[in-house]
Scaffold this motif. Structure first.
Motif, PDB file in Angstrom:
ATOM      1  N   THR A   2       0.849  -0.960   0.282  1.00 30.41           N
ATOM      2  CA  THR A   2      -0.301   0.102   0.132  1.00 30.41           C
ATOM      3  C   THR A   2       1.279   1.300  -0.134  1.00 30.41           C
ATOM      4  N   PHE A   3       1.895   1.579   0.522  1.00 34.19           N
ATOM      5  CA  PHE A   3       2.909   2.364   0.879  1.00 34.19           C
ATOM      6  C   PHE A   3       3.485   2.476  -0.298  1.00 34.19           C
ATOM      7  N   ALA A   4       3.744   1.545  -1.220  1.00 34.64           N
ATOM      8  CA  ALA A   4       4.360   1.865  -2.207  1.00 34.64           C
ATOM      9  C   ALA A   4       3.793   2.013  -3.116  1.00 34.64           C
ATOM     10  N   GLN A   5       2.569   1.872  -3.609  1.00 31.53           N
ATOM     11  CA  GLN A   5       1.689   1.709  -4.567  1.00 31.53           C
ATOM     12  C   GLN A   5       0.680   3.394  -4.340  1.00 31.53           C
ATOM     13  N   GLU A   6      -0.375   2.666  -3.450  1.00 27.81           N
ATOM     14  CA  GLU A   6      -1.067   4.036  -3.945  1.00 27.81           C
ATOM     15  C   GLU A   6      -0.742   5.117  -3.142  1.00 27.81           C
ATOM     16  N   SER A   7      -2.020   6.124  -3.599  1.00 28.84           N
ATOM     17  CA  SER A   7      -1.571   7.467  -3.258  1.00 28.84           C
ATOM     18  C   SER A   7      -1.672   7.667  -2.034  1.00 28.84           C
ATOM     19  N   LYS A   8      -2.635   6.900  -1.241  1.00 22.05           N
ATOM     20  CA  LYS A   8      -2.497   7.248   0.059  1.00 22.05           C
ATOM     21  C   LYS A   8      -1.966   5.720   1.058  1.00 22.05           C
ATOM     22  N   PRO A   9      -1.150   5.779   1.492  1.00 21.30           N
ATOM     23  CA  PRO A   9      -0.240   4.842   2.491  1.00 21.30           C
ATOM     24  C   PRO A   9      -1.520   4.933   3.885  1.00 21.30           C
ATOM     25  N   PHE A  10      -1.700   3.901   4.016  1.00 24.26           N
ATOM     26  CA  PHE A  10      -2.303   3.702   5.808  1.00 24.26           C
ATOM     27  C   PHE A  10      -1.026   4.461   7.457  1.00 24.26           C
ATOM     28  N   GLU A  11      -2.320   5.317   7.544  1.00 29.93           N
ATOM     29  CA  GLU A  11      -1.500   5.687   8.570  1.00 29.93           C
ATOM     30  C   GLU A  11      -1.921   4.403   9.877  1.00 29.93           C
ATOM     31  N   VAL A  12      -0.888   4.006  10.050  1.00 29.44           N
ATOM     32  CA  VAL A  12      -1.669   3.346  11.456  1.00 29.44           C
ATOM     33  C   VAL A  12       0.006   2.489  11.146  1.00 29.44           C
ATOM     34  N   GLU A  13       0.321   2.212  13.079  1.00 29.23           N
ATOM     35  CA  GLU A  13       1.777   1.316  13.178  1.00 29.23           C
ATOM     36  C   GLU A  13       1.181   0.295  14.525  1.00 29.23           C
ATOM     37  N   ILE A  14       1.349  -0.926  14.595  1.00 30.59           N
ATOM     38  CA  ILE A  14       0.990  -1.857  14.925  1.00 30.59           C
ATOM     39  C   ILE A  14       1.720  -2.625  15.891  1.00 30.59           C
ATOM     40  N   LEU A  15       1.485  -2.738  16.790  1.00 32.63           N
ATOM     41  CA  LEU A  15       2.336  -4.106  17.695  1.00 32.63           C
ATOM     42  C   LEU A  15       1.821  -5.490  17.736  1.00 32.63           C
ATOM     43  N   LEU A  16       2.732  -6.372  16.991  1.00 35.71           N
ATOM     44  CA  LEU A  16       2.031  -7.767  17.756  1.00 35.71           C
ATOM     45  C   LEU A  16       2.839  -8.407  18.780  1.00 35.71           C
ATOM     46  N   ALA A  17       1.965  -9.673  19.684  1.00 31.78           N
ATOM     47  CA  ALA A  17       2.855 -10.149  20.407  1.00 31.78           C
ATOM     48  C   ALA A  17       2.192 -11.295  20.711  1.00 31.78           C
ATOM     49  N   GLN A  18       3.203 -12.192  21.273  1.00 30.21           N
ATOM     50  CA  GLN A  18       2.809 -13.956  21.155  1.00 30.21           C
ATOM     51  C   GLN A  18       3.682 -14.453  22.302  1.00 30.21           C
ATOM     52  N   VAL A  19       3.024 -14.932  23.570  1.00 32.89           N
ATOM     53  CA  VAL A  19       3.319 -15.430  24.731  1.00 32.89           C
ATOM     54  C   VAL A  19       4.265 -16.300  24.767  1.00 32.89           C
ATOM     55  N   GLU A  39      10.913  -6.156  18.928  1.00 38.46           N
ATOM     56  CA  GLU A  39      11.400  -5.839  19.769  1.00 38.46           C
ATOM     57  C   GLU A  39      10.973  -6.655  21.177  1.00 38.46           C
ATOM     58  N   PRO A  40      12.629  -7.001  21.594  1.00 36.79           N
ATOM     59  CA  PRO A  40      12.867  -7.726  22.799  1.00 36.79           C
ATOM     60  C   PRO A  40      12.744  -7.262  24.459  1.00 36.79           C
ATOM     61  N   GLY A  41      10.900  -7.602  24.998  1.00 35.82           N
ATOM     62  CA  GLY A  41      11.002  -7.244  26.055  1.00 35.82           C
ATOM     63  C   GLY A  41      10.093  -6.507  26.110  1.00 35.82           C
ATOM     64  N   TYR A  42       9.943  -5.289  24.995  1.00 34.09           N
ATOM     65  CA  TYR A  42       8.667  -3.778  25.349  1.00 34.09           C
ATOM     66  C   TYR A  42       8.848  -3.728  24.269  1.00 34.09           C
ATOM     67  N   ALA A  43       7.602  -3.088  23.432  1.00 32.80           N
ATOM     68  CA  ALA A  43       7.367  -2.185  22.367  1.00 32.80           C
ATOM     69  C   ALA A  43       6.519  -0.971  22.209  1.00 32.80           C
ATOM     70  N   VAL A  44       7.038   0.316  21.875  1.00 34.98           N
ATOM     71  CA  VAL A  44       5.948   1.034  22.200  1.00 34.98           C
ATOM     72  C   VAL A  44       5.666   1.932  20.682  1.00 34.98           C
ATOM     73  N   ALA A  45       4.082   2.136  19.964  1.00 29.21           N
ATOM     74  CA  ALA A  45       3.874   2.636  19.178  1.00 29.21           C
ATOM     75  C   ALA A  45       3.012   3.434  19.136  1.00 29.21           C
ATOM     76  N   ASP A  73       8.637 -14.956  25.037  1.00 29.89           N
ATOM     77  CA  ASP A  73       7.857 -13.770  24.081  1.00 29.89           C
ATOM     78  C   ASP A  73       8.666 -13.171  23.119  1.00 29.89           C
ATOM     79  N   GLU A  74       7.640 -12.925  22.199  1.00 34.28           N
ATOM     80  CA  GLU A  74       8.092 -12.360  20.920  1.00 34.28           C
ATOM     81  C   GLU A  74       7.243 -10.874  20.848  1.00 34.28           C
ATOM     82  N   ILE A  75       7.617 -10.056  20.430  1.00 26.90           N
ATOM     83  CA  ILE A  75       6.828  -8.745  20.125  1.00 26.90           C
ATOM     84  C   ILE A  75       7.941  -8.769  19.066  1.00 26.90           C
ATOM     85  N   TYR A  76       6.588  -8.119  18.339  1.00 29.81           N
ATOM     86  CA  TYR A  76       6.546  -7.287  17.017  1.00 29.81           C
ATOM     87  C   TYR A  76       6.045  -5.847  16.262  1.00 29.81           C
ATOM     88  N   ARG A  77       7.239  -4.910  15.977  1.00 33.82           N
ATOM     89  CA  ARG A  77       6.143  -3.501  15.919  1.00 33.82           C
ATOM     90  C   ARG A  77       6.176  -3.238  14.356  1.00 33.82           C
TER      91      ARG A  77
END
Length: 254
Positions: free
Chosen positions: A110-127, A148-154, A134-138
């Protein structure tokens, strides 16, 4: 014959990135951190019904910042992806890493091809069975993925918050201690403090680990009194829905 207006790819990418970052920065921050009892999600959210934190699968949680209808669309897509993969293979084959990759492809395209990108940031975690597992991804608006090891902020001033929390969060600390550190960091500039949305991926539960927590339960550390996980069937996503992170233009202060 008119000559079409030319914008260099470098300038176009820069403009899209600036547009997306400004939209995300208007959102209130979300924090995900490991603790002894599981993975804690804490978000500033004035709305009691428009959730920023949700369950994706048995041991996977989701948090979004930015335009509500955009990250809600992504959440629903993630639930469907997890259910289809779990049905086709096995529920244990659904992982946060695979979901992060799927989200990265969608956001990057979407960022590369569309005229408007998503205005979002996502955090995913698996316990995991232990905090070290634990796995944490931004996942960023441009499809970038950070482990992100241990913690993440968005959202908001996430880099400032992440730096402030670097030496204060211990992934083996009790839930109440991690919650106290997280809320102190998130609410440092708010007078009065904003309401919080809180959830936990409880590592002691055998299957569905997601549960929402209230302040009294966190203070007491009584997880046995917490409600059962909510139904994670996709809710309808209305593009016209307005989230407190993004009020209508006529509601914003000048």
């Amino acid at each position: 014959m008119s000559i079409p207006f030319y914008v260099s790819p470098e300038q176009l990418t820069k403009d899209r990135a600036e547009f997306a970052r400004k939209g995300i920065a208007r959102g209130r921050p979300v924090l995900v951190a490991s603790c002894a009892e599981g993975v804690l999600f804490v978000a500033e959210n004035p709305s009691p019904s428009l959730h920023k934190i949700a369950e994706i699968h048995d041991r996977i949680g989701f948090a979004g910042v930015g335009k509500y209808h955009e990250f809600e669309t992504l959440r629903v897509a993630g639930v469907r992806y997890a259910d289809l993969r779990g049905y086709a293979y096995d529920r244990a084959d659904v992982s946060a890493r695979a979901l992060a990759g799927a989200y990265a492809q969608t956001l990057g395209s979407t960022f590369a091809q569309e005229s408007k990108p998503f205005e979002v940031e996502i955090l995913l975690a698996q316990v995991g069975r232990a905090p070290q597992q634990d796995e944490i991804y931004r996942v960023g608006y441009d499809g970038s993925v950070l482990d992100e090891p241990g913690y993440a902020v968005a959202g908001g001033a996430h880099d400032v918050l992440a730096t402030a929390l670097r030496d204060r969060l211990d992934p083996t600390a009790p839930l109440a201690q991690v919650y106290a550190v997280a809320t102190q960091a998130l609410r440092r500039d708010d007078v009065p403090p904003a309401p919080l949305e809180v959830a936990l991926l409880d590592r002691t539960r055998p299957r569905r680990t997601f549960r929402r927590l209230e302040g009294d339960l966190l203070a007491a550390g009584d997880l046995d009194a917490a409600p059962e996980p909510e139904d994670r069937r996709p809710r309808s996503s209305n593009p016209q829905t307005q989230h407190p992170d993004h009020p209508r233009p006529d509601d914003r202060q000048a």
